[in-house]
Write a protein that holds these residues in place. Structure first.
Motif, PDB file in Angstrom:
ATOM      1  N   THR A   1       0.828  -1.201   0.000  1.00  0.00           N
ATOM      2  CA  THR A   1       0.000   0.000   0.000  1.00  0.00           C
ATOM      3  C   THR A   1       0.861   1.249   0.000  1.00  0.00           C
ATOM      4  O   THR A   1       1.965   1.251   0.543  1.00  0.00           O
ATOM      5  N   GLU A   2       0.358   2.299  -0.620  1.00  0.00           N
ATOM      6  CA  GLU A   2       0.998   3.612  -0.563  1.00  0.00           C
ATOM      7  C   GLU A   2       0.238   4.542   0.362  1.00  0.00           C
ATOM      8  O   GLU A   2       0.663   5.679   0.587  1.00  0.00           O
ATOM      9  N   ASP A   3      -0.885   4.073   0.886  1.00  0.00           N
ATOM     10  CA  ASP A   3      -1.748   4.905   1.719  1.00  0.00           C
ATOM     11  C   ASP A   3      -2.018   4.219   3.049  1.00  0.00           C
ATOM     12  O   ASP A   3      -1.844   3.003   3.205  1.00  0.00           O
ATOM     13  N   ALA A   4      -2.458   5.010   4.011  1.00  0.00           N
ATOM     14  CA  ALA A   4      -2.864   4.453   5.293  1.00  0.00           C
ATOM     15  C   ALA A   4      -4.013   3.469   5.088  1.00  0.00           C
ATOM     16  O   ALA A   4      -4.805   3.596   4.145  1.00  0.00           O
ATOM     17  N   LEU A   5      -4.093   2.480   5.972  1.00  0.00           N
ATOM     18  CA  LEU A   5      -5.137   1.468   5.898  1.00  0.00           C
ATOM     19  C   LEU A   5      -6.072   1.624   7.086  1.00  0.00           C
ATOM     20  O   LEU A   5      -5.640   1.934   8.200  1.00  0.00           O
ATOM     21  N   ASP A   6      -7.360   1.410   6.854  1.00  0.00           N
ATOM     22  CA  ASP A   6      -8.363   1.542   7.903  1.00  0.00           C
ATOM     23  C   ASP A   6      -8.908   0.190   8.305  1.00  0.00           C
ATOM     24  O   ASP A   6      -9.068  -0.708   7.463  1.00  0.00           O
ATOM     25  N   ALA A   7      -9.217   0.044   9.575  1.00  0.00           N
ATOM     26  CA  ALA A   7      -9.879  -1.176  10.035  1.00  0.00           C
ATOM     27  C   ALA A   7     -11.188  -1.346   9.269  1.00  0.00           C
ATOM     28  O   ALA A   7     -11.939  -0.381   9.069  1.00  0.00           O
ATOM     29  N   GLY A   8     -11.450  -2.554   8.796  1.00  0.00           N
ATOM     30  CA  GLY A   8     -12.650  -2.825   8.016  1.00  0.00           C
ATOM     31  C   GLY A   8     -12.476  -2.639   6.525  1.00  0.00           C
ATOM     32  O   GLY A   8     -13.349  -3.010   5.737  1.00  0.00           O
ATOM     33  N   GLU A   9     -11.341  -2.064   6.105  1.00  0.00           N
ATOM     34  CA  GLU A   9     -11.071  -1.845   4.681  1.00  0.00           C
ATOM     35  C   GLU A   9     -10.732  -3.162   3.988  1.00  0.00           C
ATOM     36  O   GLU A   9     -10.042  -4.015   4.550  1.00  0.00           O
ATOM     37  N   ARG A  10     -11.215  -3.314   2.749  1.00  0.00           N
ATOM     38  CA  ARG A  10     -10.859  -4.483   1.953  1.00  0.00           C
ATOM     39  C   ARG A  10      -9.477  -4.275   1.342  1.00  0.00           C
ATOM     40  O   ARG A  10      -9.192  -3.218   0.767  1.00  0.00           O
ATOM     41  N   VAL A  11      -8.640  -5.270   1.498  1.00  0.00           N
ATOM     42  CA  VAL A  11      -7.268  -5.181   0.991  1.00  0.00           C
ATOM     43  C   VAL A  11      -6.934  -6.462   0.228  1.00  0.00           C
ATOM     44  O   VAL A  11      -7.628  -7.464   0.323  1.00  0.00           O
ATOM     45  N   GLU A  12      -5.855  -6.387  -0.544  1.00  0.00           N
ATOM     46  CA  GLU A  12      -5.345  -7.554  -1.260  1.00  0.00           C
ATOM     47  C   GLU A  12      -4.051  -8.009  -0.591  1.00  0.00           C
ATOM     48  O   GLU A  12      -3.115  -7.226  -0.452  1.00  0.00           O
ATOM     49  N   VAL A  13      -4.049  -9.258  -0.156  1.00  0.00           N
ATOM     50  CA  VAL A  13      -2.899  -9.833   0.537  1.00  0.00           C
ATOM     51  C   VAL A  13      -2.130 -10.730  -0.431  1.00  0.00           C
ATOM     52  O   VAL A  13      -2.711 -11.620  -1.057  1.00  0.00           O
ATOM     53  N   VAL A  14      -0.833 -10.484  -0.549  1.00  0.00           N
ATOM     54  CA  VAL A  14       0.039 -11.351  -1.344  1.00  0.00           C
ATOM     55  C   VAL A  14       0.580 -12.438  -0.420  1.00  0.00           C
ATOM     56  O   VAL A  14       1.382 -12.147   0.469  1.00  0.00           O
ATOM     57  N   PRO A  15       0.137 -13.690  -0.563  1.00  0.00           N
ATOM     58  CA  PRO A  15       0.647 -14.752   0.306  1.00  0.00           C
ATOM     59  C   PRO A  15       2.139 -14.984   0.041  1.00  0.00           C
ATOM     60  O   PRO A  15       2.599 -14.900  -1.102  1.00  0.00           O
ATOM     61  N   TYR A  16       2.903 -15.292   1.082  1.00  0.00           N
ATOM     62  CA  TYR A  16       4.335 -15.501   0.893  1.00  0.00           C
ATOM     63  C   TYR A  16       4.666 -16.608  -0.111  1.00  0.00           C
ATOM     64  O   TYR A  16       5.669 -16.470  -0.850  1.00  0.00           O
ATOM     65  N   PRO A  17       3.902 -17.701  -0.182  1.00  0.00           N
ATOM     66  CA  PRO A  17       4.237 -18.708  -1.200  1.00  0.00           C
ATOM     67  C   PRO A  17       4.249 -18.175  -2.636  1.00  0.00           C
ATOM     68  O   PRO A  17       4.919 -18.740  -3.499  1.00  0.00           O
ATOM     69  N   VAL A  18       3.535 -17.072  -2.892  1.00  0.00           N
ATOM     70  CA  VAL A  18       3.517 -16.489  -4.235  1.00  0.00           C
ATOM     71  C   VAL A  18       4.909 -16.014  -4.638  1.00  0.00           C
ATOM     72  O   VAL A  18       5.328 -16.177  -5.795  1.00  0.00           O
ATOM     73  N   VAL A  19       5.642 -15.426  -3.703  1.00  0.00           N
ATOM     74  CA  VAL A  19       6.954 -14.864  -4.037  1.00  0.00           C
ATOM     75  C   VAL A  19       8.096 -15.826  -3.706  1.00  0.00           C
ATOM     76  O   VAL A  19       9.264 -15.537  -3.999  1.00  0.00           O
ATOM     77  N   GLU A  20       7.766 -16.957  -3.111  1.00  0.00           N
ATOM     78  CA  GLU A  20       8.817 -17.903  -2.701  1.00  0.00           C
ATOM     79  C   GLU A  20       8.838 -19.141  -3.581  1.00  0.00           C
ATOM     80  O   GLU A  20       9.262 -20.206  -3.166  1.00  0.00           O
ATOM     81  N   ARG A  21       8.388 -19.011  -4.818  1.00  0.00           N
ATOM     82  CA  ARG A  21       8.428 -20.161  -5.732  1.00  0.00           C
ATOM     83  C   ARG A  21       8.641 -19.662  -7.162  1.00  0.00           C
ATOM     84  O   ARG A  21       8.476 -18.502  -7.462  1.00  0.00           O
TER      85      ARG A  21
END
Length: 396
Positions: free
Chosen positions: A376-396
């Protein structure tokens, strides 16, 4: 200073320019995972070579009408199918080739046979038929040179009758830890084993080349020596702007620095350089920052990919940012669709309050217990929908 995305793109371009410097070897399908294809592959023939049934039932020309006269001999997968006259059908089993004039299969549960004549539910051409060349057409380009292969690719290659493929030899990577405190054994080298694991997970070879103290000439000379023996030099530490941070200057003395620093926190002070016979990645020493920037910026050189598949989640807490203009990789744990920022005061690792502190978090090895990270380039708020990059994505 460039964005981390621009850095990753530059690294991907660097890979393309240098790919043909690597040798070629031939491997079997069981060994293709993580390997870079050396030559394009076109389909040598239609697949399937002939149409066959995908259900047990009866084959016929669906352009005609019920009832059909049944021929005597059923067709099994290893049989040569009979020719059918107009108005004829034949018993057929899954995987068996269709007679030349047949174009549909009526599954047996919907069939009625009386006095050698077949009736059943309405059927159109193509029903329960794996049609000739519907999977692959002869001459079709299926794999491009430089493409990174995975285990699933063995299925298509095997179906094409290909048992071995030419691939580029894996990159040889020399890992060199800098820092007098590490060289003298006062601090443990945490980064090199992690980086070796990443390199190997990306399909290449990693060799630990030891440590070097904070001395410009010794750093420069060791980098040159490691570069002479490997395709890639990966150093840790000494990439910032302190008085004893000699790595970037040493790289400039040995070769050409492509760029130094990206707008990513943690992990900002990465440097990438082209040396006479190698490429160098100078990774910052703080462990979590080292993993983050290597995974995001250096990874494309090893895998050819800049994509970051993600999963949606809801933030569990507010996370502020201290300095605008950067991308922040915020580690989070995932629990039933909720992303909790690990390191936040409300998490099991309380190293910052509401404002994300990449400097402190970058040193916290417990932050590696996160399931992934939010960019993110911006502050995040509780309840906000976000996209999570799981670590296995970058570790393979």
């Amino acid at each position: 200073m460039r964005t981390w995305e621009a850095g990753a793109a530059a690294v991907a371009d660097l890979r393309e320019r240098r790919l043909d410097r690597r040798g070629i070897e031939t491997v079997g399908l069981a060994e293709i995972a993580g390997r870079d294809l050396a030559e394009p592959i076109d389909a040598p023939a239609d697949v399937p070579a002939r149409s066959h049934a995908t259900m047990d039932g009866y084959a016929f020309d669906a352009a005609e009408e019920y009832p059909y006269d049944l021929v005597d001999e059923p067709v099994f997968p290893d049989d040569e199918p009979p020719s059918l006259a107009a108005g004829e059908a034949v018993r057929i089993f899954t995987g068996a080739p269709l007679p030349p004039s047949a174009n549909a299969v009526l599954k047996q549960e919907e069939a009625t046979v009386e006095d050698g004549r077949l009736s059943g539910s309405p059927t159109t051409p193509g029903t329960y038929v794996y049609e000739r060349a519907s999977n692959v057409t002869e001459g079709e380009r299926l794999f491009e040179a430089g493409e990174r292969l995975g285990p699933k690719d063995a299925l298509l290659l095997g179906d094409l009758g290909i048992d071995e493929v030419p691939v580029r030899e894996p990159l040889s990577v020399g890992l060199l830890a800098t820092g007098t405190e590490i060289h003298e054994g006062k601090h443990r080298d945490l980064d090199s084993p992690m980086l070796a694991g990443l390199v190997r997970a990306w399909g290449h070879e990693a060799t630990y080349e030891g440590t070097v103290p904070d001395d410009f000439e010794r750093v420069r000379d060791r980098i040159a020596e490691v570069a002479a023996d490997h395709d890639v030099v990966m150093t840790t530490g000494g990439t910032s702007v302190g008085e004893a941070d000699y790595v970037v200057r040493a790289l400039a003395d040995v070769g050409e620095v492509c760029f130094h620093r990206v707008r990513l926190r943690p992990g900002k002070p990465i440097a990438v350089a082209e040396l006479p016979d190698a490429v160098a990645f100078a990774v910052p020493g703080k462990p979590v920052g080292a993993h983050a920037v290597t995974s995001l910026v250096a990874r494309p050189y090893f895998t050819g990919s800049t994509s970051l598949p993600s999963v949606g989640a809801t933030m569990a807490a507010d996370v502020g940012i201290s300095v605008p203009g950067f991308a922040y990789a915020v580690p989070v744990t995932l629990d039933d669709g909720t992303a909790t920022p690990l390191g936040h005061a409300d998490s099991s690792l309380a190293v910052y309050e509401d404002t994300f502190d990449p400097s402190v978090l970058s040193s916290s090895t417990r932050a590696t217990r996160a399931d992934g990270f939010v960019l993110t380039e911006d502050a995040l708020d509780a309840g906000e929908r976000v996209e999570v990059v799981p670590y296995p994505v970058v570790e393979r």
